[in-house]
Design a protein around this motif. Structure first.
Motif, PDB file in Angstrom:
ATOM      1  N   LEU A 232      42.500  32.692  60.149  1.00 14.41           N
ATOM      2  CA  LEU A 232      43.562  31.952  59.465  1.00 14.41           C
ATOM      3  C   LEU A 232      44.384  32.873  58.565  1.00 14.41           C
ATOM      4  O   LEU A 232      45.616  32.779  58.510  1.00 14.41           O
ATOM      5  CB  LEU A 232      42.956  30.799  58.661  1.00 14.41           C
ATOM      6  CG  LEU A 232      42.323  29.675  59.481  1.00 14.41           C
ATOM      7  CD1 LEU A 232      41.620  28.676  58.576  1.00 14.41           C
ATOM      8  CD2 LEU A 232      43.365  28.966  60.340  1.00 14.41           C
ATOM      9  N   PHE A 233      43.703  33.785  57.861  1.00 15.61           N
ATOM     10  CA  PHE A 233      44.430  34.735  57.020  1.00 15.61           C
ATOM     11  C   PHE A 233      45.246  35.707  57.874  1.00 15.61           C
ATOM     12  O   PHE A 233      46.400  36.012  57.563  1.00 15.61           O
ATOM     13  CB  PHE A 233      43.464  35.508  56.114  1.00 15.61           C
ATOM     14  CG  PHE A 233      43.223  34.839  54.793  1.00 15.61           C
ATOM     15  CD1 PHE A 233      44.179  34.895  53.784  1.00 15.61           C
ATOM     16  CD2 PHE A 233      42.050  34.146  54.548  1.00 15.61           C
ATOM     17  CE1 PHE A 233      43.974  34.276  52.562  1.00 15.61           C
ATOM     18  CE2 PHE A 233      41.830  33.523  53.327  1.00 15.61           C
ATOM     19  CZ  PHE A 233      42.794  33.581  52.332  1.00 15.61           C
ATOM     20  N   ALA A 234      44.654  36.205  58.948  1.00 18.40           N
ATOM     21  CA  ALA A 234      45.373  37.133  59.824  1.00 18.40           C
ATOM     22  C   ALA A 234      46.597  36.476  60.444  1.00 18.40           C
ATOM     23  O   ALA A 234      47.629  37.128  60.663  1.00 18.40           O
ATOM     24  CB  ALA A 234      44.436  37.649  60.914  1.00 18.40           C
ATOM     25  N   ARG A 246      43.812  45.127  55.101  1.00 21.85           N
ATOM     26  CA  ARG A 246      42.627  44.872  55.936  1.00 21.85           C
ATOM     27  C   ARG A 246      41.616  44.025  55.175  1.00 21.85           C
ATOM     28  O   ARG A 246      41.485  44.130  53.948  1.00 21.85           O
ATOM     29  CB  ARG A 246      41.967  46.186  56.376  1.00 21.85           C
ATOM     30  CG  ARG A 246      41.377  47.002  55.246  1.00 21.85           C
ATOM     31  CD  ARG A 246      40.914  48.370  55.721  1.00 21.85           C
ATOM     32  NE  ARG A 246      40.312  49.148  54.632  1.00 21.85           N
ATOM     33  CZ  ARG A 246      39.021  49.400  54.533  1.00 21.85           C
ATOM     34  NH1 ARG A 246      38.183  48.917  55.433  1.00 21.85           N
ATOM     35  NH2 ARG A 246      38.553  50.127  53.525  1.00 21.85           N
ATOM     36  N   ILE A 247      40.942  43.189  55.927  1.00 22.75           N
ATOM     37  CA  ILE A 247      39.861  42.370  55.372  1.00 22.75           C
ATOM     38  C   ILE A 247      38.568  43.171  55.492  1.00 22.75           C
ATOM     39  O   ILE A 247      38.134  43.511  56.593  1.00 22.75           O
ATOM     40  CB  ILE A 247      39.752  41.031  56.113  1.00 22.75           C
ATOM     41  CG1 ILE A 247      41.034  40.215  55.930  1.00 22.75           C
ATOM     42  CG2 ILE A 247      38.547  40.245  55.620  1.00 22.75           C
ATOM     43  CD1 ILE A 247      41.083  38.939  56.747  1.00 22.75           C
ATOM     44  N   VAL A 248      37.948  43.484  54.362  1.00 25.17           N
ATOM     45  CA  VAL A 248      36.757  44.337  54.346  1.00 25.17           C
ATOM     46  C   VAL A 248      35.487  43.508  54.517  1.00 25.17           C
ATOM     47  O   VAL A 248      34.583  43.883  55.266  1.00 25.17           O
ATOM     48  CB  VAL A 248      36.690  45.144  53.035  1.00 25.17           C
ATOM     49  CG1 VAL A 248      35.461  46.053  53.023  1.00 25.17           C
ATOM     50  CG2 VAL A 248      37.956  45.962  52.847  1.00 25.17           C
ATOM     51  N   ALA A 249      35.403  42.389  53.820  1.00 22.79           N
ATOM     52  CA  ALA A 249      34.175  41.575  53.873  1.00 22.79           C
ATOM     53  C   ALA A 249      34.522  40.118  53.562  1.00 22.79           C
ATOM     54  O   ALA A 249      35.504  39.827  52.877  1.00 22.79           O
ATOM     55  CB  ALA A 249      33.147  42.103  52.875  1.00 22.79           C
ATOM     56  N   VAL A 250      33.701  39.227  54.097  1.00 24.89           N
ATOM     57  CA  VAL A 250      33.859  37.791  53.851  1.00 24.89           C
ATOM     58  C   VAL A 250      32.480  37.193  53.596  1.00 24.89           C
ATOM     59  O   VAL A 250      31.512  37.500  54.307  1.00 24.89           O
ATOM     60  CB  VAL A 250      34.512  37.069  55.053  1.00 24.89           C
ATOM     61  CG1 VAL A 250      34.669  35.584  54.746  1.00 24.89           C
ATOM     62  CG2 VAL A 250      35.858  37.673  55.389  1.00 24.89           C
ATOM     63  N   SER A 288      51.764  30.237  48.465  1.00 21.86           N
ATOM     64  CA  SER A 288      52.188  29.576  49.698  1.00 21.86           C
ATOM     65  C   SER A 288      51.308  29.925  50.898  1.00 21.86           C
ATOM     66  O   SER A 288      50.989  29.063  51.724  1.00 21.86           O
ATOM     67  CB  SER A 288      53.648  29.937  50.009  1.00 21.86           C
ATOM     68  OG  SER A 288      53.785  31.359  50.116  1.00 21.86           O
ATOM     69  N   ARG A 289      50.898  31.195  50.995  1.00 20.91           N
ATOM     70  CA  ARG A 289      50.109  31.608  52.167  1.00 20.91           C
ATOM     71  C   ARG A 289      48.677  31.096  52.098  1.00 20.91           C
ATOM     72  O   ARG A 289      48.147  30.571  53.083  1.00 20.91           O
ATOM     73  CB  ARG A 289      50.120  33.138  52.289  1.00 20.91           C
ATOM     74  CG  ARG A 289      51.476  33.706  52.664  1.00 20.91           C
ATOM     75  CD  ARG A 289      51.470  35.224  52.680  1.00 20.91           C
ATOM     76  NE  ARG A 289      52.751  35.758  53.138  1.00 20.91           N
ATOM     77  CZ  ARG A 289      53.050  37.060  53.168  1.00 20.91           C
ATOM     78  NH1 ARG A 289      52.153  37.948  52.754  1.00 20.91           N
ATOM     79  NH2 ARG A 289      54.222  37.459  53.599  1.00 20.91           N
ATOM     80  N   ILE A 290      48.051  31.274  50.943  1.00 18.54           N
ATOM     81  CA  ILE A 290      46.660  30.831  50.836  1.00 18.54           C
ATOM     82  C   ILE A 290      46.567  29.311  50.907  1.00 18.54           C
ATOM     83  O   ILE A 290      45.554  28.759  51.368  1.00 18.54           O
ATOM     84  CB  ILE A 290      46.010  31.370  49.539  1.00 18.54           C
ATOM     85  CG1 ILE A 290      44.484  31.250  49.639  1.00 18.54           C
ATOM     86  CG2 ILE A 290      46.524  30.647  48.309  1.00 18.54           C
ATOM     87  CD1 ILE A 290      43.750  31.923  48.511  1.00 18.54           C
TER      88      ILE A 290
END
Length: 437
Positions: A232-234, A246-250, A288-290
């Motif tokens: 969803l974020f990408a 870049r997303i490092v960790a979730v 707006s994005r989140i």
């Protein structure tokens, strides 16, 4: 050649191909295999000689479909022999040479063994129908597996079809124009805030494409997997798609252990571009994005934090929104840390029922212990950890010594065996004067 008539065969193949989204050749193969099973059933029923039919007894039989004339024939490949012991697998040389004089022993011939229309009885027809249904299901499962195998770990659009026990059965499609396929959303993969009413649409994460012949949907999908948040974020943040951010960790807790705690996710982001704020890029102007991501996850709370190569800074960021005064890395080897906060920040750092610190620990990979800075005993904690490290070091050395002792014992045993073997060889080779006489 004789033929068993199958009126409407061509139309049957076309309709099955259309309804089940299967190639016509695949449907024809399923029909041939089903008819062969029906013929086996017919032959077993007609077994007047009481032969023993092994599993591979009918391997030399095959069914030939005649699409234009709408019928089928049964053909048998037989070996030419001098004297026939099994009429299903063999034929005599004399009989073949009446038609083909050049035939020789050991050659194979294909013969038409199609039963009469009336002999292919009701039981054989029922067997054919059952096997055909099973073969078509197998063909469909194979098609689904091939179609979705490469889509594992991606997000699909899904529509609610029905409910089975605690699972939701959804309809998903892989590409535009393809028929929908059923997928299972188990209870553990559902979100507590979702409303799974009929025909409601959701984005789901494809976790697994099952293999084998089990009943029910082959696709296992999830709304609780962290992969859905990443997608969803990408999808919403162009900087992630362009690999600027870049997303490092979730770390995600979509189904908290207590119903009094809501779903929550922490996501760590980073960038190599000094002019880009990775956290701001994910949040967007005025959030707006989140907010798009939050809406898709039905109000789930999401913390976007900045990743750092420095563990202390990373841990402090991960405990957001709490304000951290100091991070003490007590034991880097076992990844244990003390985080010191003001008294008024304790409950915020720990979170409701420990959720905030639990997610921070998962995100960073460190064991986090929240402490009140005003009551923290620096000297005492340092002494305690130093003693613990010394004890662990002593135990490690003791284990290494024991391993060395075991190796020495093994070496001694090998040496003893070697000496014993050499002594035996010397005894065998020793000369006895009496032997010469």
């Amino acid at each position: 050649m004789s033929m068993v008539s199958l009126p409407g065969l061509k139309e049957l193949i076309e309709s099955i191909s259309r309804e089940r989204n299967l190639p016509r050749l695949a449907v024809q193969a399923a029909i041939r295999e089903a008819l062969l099973k029906g013929y086996e059933r017919y032959r077993r029923a007609q077994n007047l000689e009481r032969k023993q039919f092994d599993e591979d007894y009918f391997d030399n039989f095959e069914v030939e479909l005649d699409i234009d004339d709408e019928g089928f024939r049964v053909l048998s490949t037989k070996t030419i022999v001098e004297e026939v012991s099994n009429t299903d697998h063999q034929i005599s040389l004399d009989e073949v040479q009446q038609v083909a004089p050049e035939a020789q022993l050991g050659d194979s011939v294909v013969l038409d063994v199609t039963p009469d229309q009336g002999e292919f009885g009701r039981m054989a027809a029922m067997q054919t129908k059952q096997v055909l249904a099973q073969k078509l299901r197998d063909q469909q499962r194979q098609m689904v597996q091939e179609e979705f195998q490469d889509l594992e770990g991606t997000v699909l659009q899904a529509r609610v079809l029905r409910f089975e026990r605690q699972s939701v059965i959804l309809a998903v499609s892989s590409t535009f124009g393809q028929p929908e396929v059923e997928a299972e959303l188990p209870k553990r993969e559902q979100l507590p805030n979702d409303n799974y009413r009929a025909n409601a649409t959701f984005k789901v994460y494809l976790k697994k494409v099952s293999q084998g012949q089990q009943r029910g949907p082959q696709l296992l999908v999830s709304r609780a997997d962290a992969g859905l948040v990443v997608y969803l974020f990408a999808n919403e943040v162009p900087e992630i798609e362009d690999e600027v951010v870049r997303i490092v960790a979730v770390a995600r807790e979509a189904n908290p252990p207590s119903r009094y705690v809501g779903p929550r996710t922490k996501i760590a982001v980073d960038t190599l571009d000094r002019d880009v704020d990775p956290v701001g890029a994910c949040i967007g102007a005025r959030g707006s994005r989140i907010q798009v991501v939050v809406n898709e996850l039905r109000g789930e709370k999401i913390d976007v934090i900045r990743w750092s190569p420095d563990p202390a800074t990373y841990i402090a960021n991960a405990l957001s929104p709490a304000r951290v005064d100091e991070v003490r890395l007590m034991d880097p080897e076992t990844r244990q840390t003390h985080v010191l906060v003001a008294e008024d920040q304790l409950s915020l750092a720990i979170g409701k029922e420990g959720q905030n610190v639990r997610l921070a620990a998962r995100l960073t990979g460190w064991k986090i212990d929240i402490k009140d800075k005003a009551k923290y005993d620096y000297a005492g904690e340092d002494t305690r950890f130093a003693a613990a490290r010394a004890k662990a070091q002593l135990e490690q050395e003791q284990m290494e010594l024991e391993e060395d002792d075991i190796e020495l014992e093994d070496d001694d045993m090998e040496l003893d065996e070697f000496e014993e073997q050499n002594q035996q060889e010397l005894d065998d080779d020793s000369f006895d004067p009496g032997d010469e006489e």
